[in-house]
Write a protein that holds these residues in place. Structure first.
Motif, mmCIF file in Angstrom:
data_model
loop_
_atom_site.group_PDB
_atom_site.id
_atom_site.type_symbol
_atom_site.label_atom_id
_atom_site.label_comp_id
_atom_site.label_asym_id
_atom_site.label_seq_id
_atom_site.Cartn_x
_atom_site.Cartn_y
_atom_site.Cartn_z
ATOM 1 N N ILE A 8 43.808 38.471 28.643
ATOM 2 C CA ILE A 8 42.801 38.277 28.236
ATOM 3 C C ILE A 8 42.990 36.358 28.317
ATOM 4 N N PHE A 9 43.693 36.160 27.909
ATOM 5 C CA PHE A 9 44.287 34.593 27.860
ATOM 6 C C PHE A 9 42.981 33.758 28.999
ATOM 7 N N PHE A 10 43.626 33.974 30.132
ATOM 8 C CA PHE A 10 42.290 33.179 31.674
ATOM 9 C C PHE A 10 40.986 33.301 31.369
ATOM 10 N N PHE A 11 40.284 34.869 30.326
ATOM 11 C CA PHE A 11 39.099 35.091 30.204
ATOM 12 C C PHE A 11 38.306 33.748 29.026
ATOM 13 N N LEU A 12 39.712 33.335 28.426
ATOM 14 C CA LEU A 12 39.254 32.686 26.578
ATOM 15 C C LEU A 12 39.685 31.376 27.257
ATOM 16 N N LEU A 13 40.095 30.809 28.493
ATOM 17 C CA LEU A 13 40.304 29.351 28.590
ATOM 18 C C LEU A 13 39.404 29.165 29.651
ATOM 19 N N GLN A 14 38.783 30.238 30.440
ATOM 20 C CA GLN A 14 38.166 29.628 31.449
ATOM 21 C C GLN A 14 36.727 30.380 30.913
ATOM 22 N N THR A 15 35.829 31.388 29.971
ATOM 23 C CA THR A 15 34.508 31.717 30.476
ATOM 24 C C THR A 15 34.331 31.099 28.291
ATOM 25 N N LEU A 19 51.770 41.837 37.259
ATOM 26 C CA LEU A 19 51.074 40.899 37.845
ATOM 27 C C LEU A 19 50.225 40.544 37.355
ATOM 28 N N SER A 20 49.541 39.619 37.939
ATOM 29 C CA SER A 20 48.646 38.348 36.985
ATOM 30 C C SER A 20 47.622 38.423 35.630
ATOM 31 N N GLN A 21 47.118 39.239 36.525
ATOM 32 C CA GLN A 21 45.462 39.843 35.464
ATOM 33 C C GLN A 21 46.058 40.908 34.317
ATOM 34 N N PHE A 22 47.294 41.478 34.752
ATOM 35 C CA PHE A 22 47.170 43.094 34.318
ATOM 36 C C PHE A 22 48.329 43.470 33.947
ATOM 37 N N LEU A 23 48.595 44.330 32.912
ATOM 38 C CA LEU A 23 49.752 44.322 31.738
ATOM 39 C C LEU A 23 50.404 45.877 32.419
ATOM 40 N N ILE A 24 51.135 46.372 33.605
ATOM 41 C CA ILE A 24 51.608 47.497 33.497
ATOM 42 C C ILE A 24 51.623 48.641 32.321
ATOM 43 N N GLN A 25 51.021 49.023 31.594
ATOM 44 C CA GLN A 25 51.180 50.178 30.277
ATOM 45 C C GLN A 25 51.899 51.903 30.747
ATOM 46 N N LYS A 26 51.544 51.852 31.637
ATOM 47 C CA LYS A 26 52.812 53.233 32.354
ATOM 48 C C LYS A 26 52.103 53.769 33.307
ATOM 49 N N PHE A 27 53.164 54.911 34.138
ATOM 50 C CA PHE A 27 53.242 55.133 35.399
ATOM 51 C C PHE A 27 53.193 57.450 34.969
ATOM 52 N N ALA A 50 44.227 51.509 48.333
ATOM 53 C CA ALA A 50 43.542 52.834 48.438
ATOM 54 C C ALA A 50 42.587 52.099 47.288
ATOM 55 N N MET A 51 41.148 53.178 47.121
ATOM 56 C CA MET A 51 40.250 53.561 46.218
ATOM 57 C C MET A 51 40.595 53.225 44.710
ATOM 58 N N CYS A 52 40.148 52.305 43.840
ATOM 59 C CA CYS A 52 40.032 52.686 42.793
ATOM 60 C C CYS A 52 38.819 52.424 41.771
ATOM 61 N N ASN A 53 38.230 53.292 40.975
ATOM 62 C CA ASN A 53 36.855 53.786 40.121
ATOM 63 C C ASN A 53 37.083 52.923 38.956
ATOM 64 N N MET A 54 35.992 51.221 38.740
ATOM 65 C CA MET A 54 36.677 50.420 37.559
ATOM 66 C C MET A 54 35.040 50.983 36.344
ATOM 67 N N ASP A 55 36.233 51.053 35.755
ATOM 68 C CA ASP A 55 34.483 50.834 34.496
ATOM 69 C C ASP A 55 34.533 49.305 34.339
ATOM 70 N N LEU A 56 34.181 48.421 34.512
ATOM 71 C CA LEU A 56 34.072 47.201 33.805
ATOM 72 C C LEU A 56 33.049 47.080 32.871
ATOM 73 N N SER A 57 32.191 48.135 32.215
ATOM 74 C CA SER A 57 31.748 47.871 30.672
ATOM 75 C C SER A 57 32.216 47.309 29.599
ATOM 76 N N ARG A 58 33.480 46.725 29.310
ATOM 77 C CA ARG A 58 34.130 46.563 28.609
ATOM 78 C C ARG A 58 35.028 45.211 29.802
ATOM 79 N N PHE A 59 34.665 44.771 30.836
ATOM 80 C CA PHE A 59 35.368 43.155 31.573
ATOM 81 C C PHE A 59 34.831 42.401 30.206
ATOM 82 N N PRO A 60 36.342 41.057 29.958
ATOM 83 C CA PRO A 60 37.115 41.453 30.868
ATOM 84 C C PRO A 60 38.656 41.836 29.438
#
Length: 477
Positions: free
Chosen positions: A276-283, A240-248, A191-201
């Motif tokens: 954030i750790f992956f992006f700290l190392l890679q970027t 998930l590898s890149q995300f922490l599930i906070q709540k449902f 399904a579609m998920c509208n993401m706001d990436l202004s604060r990425f990562p």
């Protein structure tokens, strides 16, 4: 003669015996079940029991009778299941609960997510009620689902979805004697998920899975969560590898379509926070190291052009590669992301370090030209006994002994600041050339400023970059 008579009589006896054993034509053989059913019928009629026997046959449970078909028990052919239950009356309530099995993927490029879940529906259809002495339910597979009425649920804004069919269709239908129905199926939906990436990562995303009836409005079908927020259950092992599930959490709203009307819509919301750790190392760390590497040129001799120029170009190209790699894995959004700010500011610092050396080199060339002009303006040294001794005379220059060869080369000094002071002192203590040197005093200041650019850069560049990092991480962290 007697023997022939005996043989004839024996043949007649065999023929009679065979005739008794032959069944009449058209007689059908009975199966074991038919024979047993006929015997039980005779026993119920009294043929198998003596009158007054205390043993009575128990009435059979129709739900366990192997001779009863499920369609006959549920009276499938007696009703029109193309219509919803209680058609023409109040809307039928349909409860829903969900068991989330896994969240497979989250894609920023496509802005969607893939989830596998167990979707369960609860409703009551009195047309499916049946008699039962022990109030036991009956469970069926997908073959009966096609013959009765079931809610027509679909996933709003879904791109792809399917019901699992290994090793058979993962569909279960459970019918209770009072007509209550449980309909469960295992589904994977993208399904579609509208993401706001202004604060990425350094962002937090909230995605929603929406469930709605396709044909029945709220006048015909009332869709609701069966147990509120407790209707949504998740597996504790979901990760998930890149995300922490906070709540449902769950919500219910009404959706309006101009051509068909109002519909009940159920929402499954889940909040994800990016690691954030992956992006700290890679970027972030590589970009920071490139900026720090560009500062090394401030400590290299300004005359070492082959050393400083390649260093600046290398850091600029490396920063360009990092920026290109990050943007290649991101959607082409029209706004600036947090990682873009950090990378582009770092790129500007690297670029300014190259510009800084260009300025130093240019001003050094200008000062050398002006120095040559100043030497040409100096009067003839024939009146001076030894100009080199005058340059090193402590009474004139204020300095002690020094190498004559050092002061003889004004264009490429080993210690620029000391020779500047020497040249200025010579010009100012000789009254014959004071007027000529007045016009060259600006040149002395230029030489001193050029010498100070690298010194100032060693402090200004790191200080400004540290200040930027403090502001950046305080805003986005």
């Amino acid at each position: 003669m007697q023997v022939e008579t005996v043989l004839m009589l024996f043949c007649v006896w065999l023929a009679g015996t065979a005739a008794k054993m032959v069944q009449p034509r058209g007689h059908k053989l009975e199966t074991y079940k038919q024979s047993r059913l006929r015997r039980d019928t005779r026993m119920e009629g009294g043929g198998g029991q003596k009158s007054g026997s205390p043993i009575y046959k128990r009435s059979p449970d129709l739900t366990k009778n192997p001779m009863t078909k499920s369609e006959q028990l549920l009276r499938i052919d007696d009703h029109d299941f193309t219509m919803r239950p209680a058609f023409g009356g109040p809307p039928i309530p349909v409860g829903v609960d969900v068991q989330v099995e896994s969240i497979d993927t989250i894609s920023e490029v496509d802005m969607d997510f893939t989830m596998t879940l167990y979707l369960r529906h609860y409703w009551k259809d009195e047309r499916l009620s049946f008699p039962s002495n022990n109030n036991q339910s009956m469970t069926f597979d997908s073959r009966l689902v096609k013959k009765i009425w079931v809610p027509d649920m679909f996933f709003v804004h879904s791109k792809r979805s399917f019901i699992h069919d290994t090793t058979t269709d993962n569909v279960m239908l459970r019918v209770y004697p009072d007509g209550n129905v449980l309909y469960s199926l295992r589904v994977t939906v993208t399904a579609m998920c509208n993401m706001d990436l202004s604060r990425f990562p350094l962002d937090t995303q909230t995605c929603s899975l929406e469930i709605e009836s396709y044909a029945y409005t709220d006048d015909d079908l009332m869709l609701y969560w069966k147990k509120g927020n407790e209707s949504l259950n998740t597996d504790d092992r979901i990760s998930l590898s890149q995300f922490l599930i906070q709540k449902f959490h769950t919500t219910t709203k009404l959706a309006f379509y101009s051509s068909t009307g109002w519909y009940n819509r159920l929402y499954i919301h889940f909040t994800l926070r990016r690691h954030i750790f992956f992006f700290l190392l890679q970027t972030y760390f590589p970009a920071t190291l490139m900026v720090m590497l560009s500062w090394v040129s401030f400590w290299i001799d300004r005359r070492a052009v082959p050393a400083r120029v390649p260093l600046g170009i290398t850091t600029v190209l490396t920063m360009s590669t990092i920026i290109t790699g990050v943007n290649a894995s991101m959607p082409r959004v029209s706004y600036i992301k947090a990682v873009d700010i950090y990378l582009w500011v770092s790129f500007v610092f690297v670029f300014l370090s190259v510009i800084e050396y260009a300025a130093v080199n240019y001003l050094s060339t200008v000062q050398e030209r002006k120095e040559r002009k100043l030497r040409e303006r100096l009067p003839c040294t024939c009146g001076i006994g030894n100009p080199d001794e005058m340059m090193i005379d402590p009474q004139i220059t204020g300095y002690g002994s020094m190498d004559v060869n050092t002061t003889g080369n004004y264009g490429m000094p080993e210690n620029g600041g000391r020779q500047e002071r020497i040249l200025a002192q010579v010009a100012l203590n000789d009254p014959q050339i004071t007027g000529q040197v007045k016009a060259s005093r600006g040149y002395v200041n230029i030489w001193i400023d050029t010498h100070a650019i690298d010194k100032y850069s060693r402090v200004v560049f790191p200080g400004a970059y540290i200040l930027f990092n403090i502001i950046y991480w305080s805003i986005y962290s």
